[in-house]
Design an enzyme around this catalytic site. Sequence first.
Site, short mmCIF file in Angstrom:
data_model
loop_
_atom_site.label_atom_id
_atom_site.label_comp_id
_atom_site.label_asym_id
_atom_site.label_seq_id
_atom_site.Cartn_x
_atom_site.Cartn_y
_atom_site.Cartn_z
N SER A 1 66.08 28.42 1.77
CA SER A 1 67.30 28.03 2.08
C SER A 1 68.44 26.59 1.28
O SER A 1 68.26 26.58 0.44
CB SER A 1 66.96 26.42 3.53
OG SER A 1 65.71 28.17 4.00
N1 SAH Z 1 62.25 26.48 2.96
C1 SAH Z 1 61.43 27.44 2.24
C2 SAH Z 1 62.04 29.03 2.63
C3 SAH Z 1 61.28 30.22 2.56
S1 SAH Z 1 62.15 31.88 2.99
C4 SAH Z 1 62.06 27.83 0.69
O1 SAH Z 1 63.38 26.72 0.89
O2 SAH Z 1 62.02 27.60 -0.04
C5 SAH Z 1 60.28 31.72 4.57
C6 SAH Z 1 59.39 32.23 4.02
O3 SAH Z 1 58.41 32.83 5.48
C7 SAH Z 1 59.05 33.23 3.04
O4 SAH Z 1 58.63 32.82 2.17
C8 SAH Z 1 58.83 34.02 4.00
O5 SAH Z 1 57.69 34.36 3.34
C9 SAH Z 1 57.65 33.07 4.72
N2 SAH Z 1 57.30 33.60 5.89
C10 SAH Z 1 57.74 34.93 6.88
N3 SAH Z 1 56.68 35.36 7.96
C11 SAH Z 1 55.70 34.46 7.51
C12 SAH Z 1 54.45 33.88 8.42
N4 SAH Z 1 54.41 35.27 9.37
N5 SAH Z 1 53.47 33.44 8.10
C13 SAH Z 1 54.17 32.58 6.95
N6 SAH Z 1 54.71 32.25 6.55
C14 SAH Z 1 55.67 33.61 6.51
#
Ligand code: SAH
Length: 208
Positions: A55
């Site tokens: 993000s």
């Molecule tokens: N704050 C993180 C956001 C990553 S994007 C950053 O800045 O890097 C969101 C993440 O949520 C992705 O890596 C995706 O794989 C994860 N995600 C989506 N659904 C999920 C679930 N049910 N359980 C765990 N992770 C999940």
Amino acid sequence: MTASLVHACRDAGVRDGRVLDAVREVDRASFLPRGQRRQATRDAPLPIGEGQTTSQPSLIARMVEALGLTDRDSVLEVGTGSGYQTAILSRLARSVVSVDRHPSLVHTATAALEGLRNVRLVVGDGTLGWPDHAPYDAITVGATGPRVPPALLDQLADGGRLVIPVGPPSRSSLQRWVRHGADIVGPEHLMSVRFVPLIGREGFAEDD
Ligand code: SAH
């Protein structure tokens, strides 16, 4: 180097000095794929593989600020992604459990977070929370789902805060929920945002 990100966070309205210090101290480049590292100081979302993005740092800082963390708090992060937000949380809280559904992202983030002793990374469906270490003083979710997963509210400690985007990926509502004893107060709408989908038992289906 990270001064430009601190400026961006201030411009976005972040006032908590501890959060701004954490943004200053964490080297975002070390959480990015090699080809993205030159973009690290841009306040923009960036691709991290598996079709996911890390993000925008100022959005991360606003979400972390909304959690109102103290150094006694235990935190659950759903959606580890790059591990960048995990590193910020680890500086502000006592302990962080972070779960992602993609083993390869957890693998890469584990390497990037090496040496942080108060962080535990796990692979699984975060829409079910992570009961092993519950309850949590704060829960943050980095992906948007169709509704608030009940397990996340169940796993909040008394006084615990949940910050979570809810709604379609193109326009979700970032919400805060707070537990007071048996009562849950919310949603408080914080802002409208774009997020990748939360996929899991209490999230969207994989092919939605
Ligand atoms: N704050 C993180 C956001 C990553 S994007 C950053 O800045 O890097 C969101 C993440 O949520 C992705 O890596 C995706 O794989 C994860 N995600 C989506 N659904 C999920 C679930 N049910 N359980 C765990 N992770 C999940």
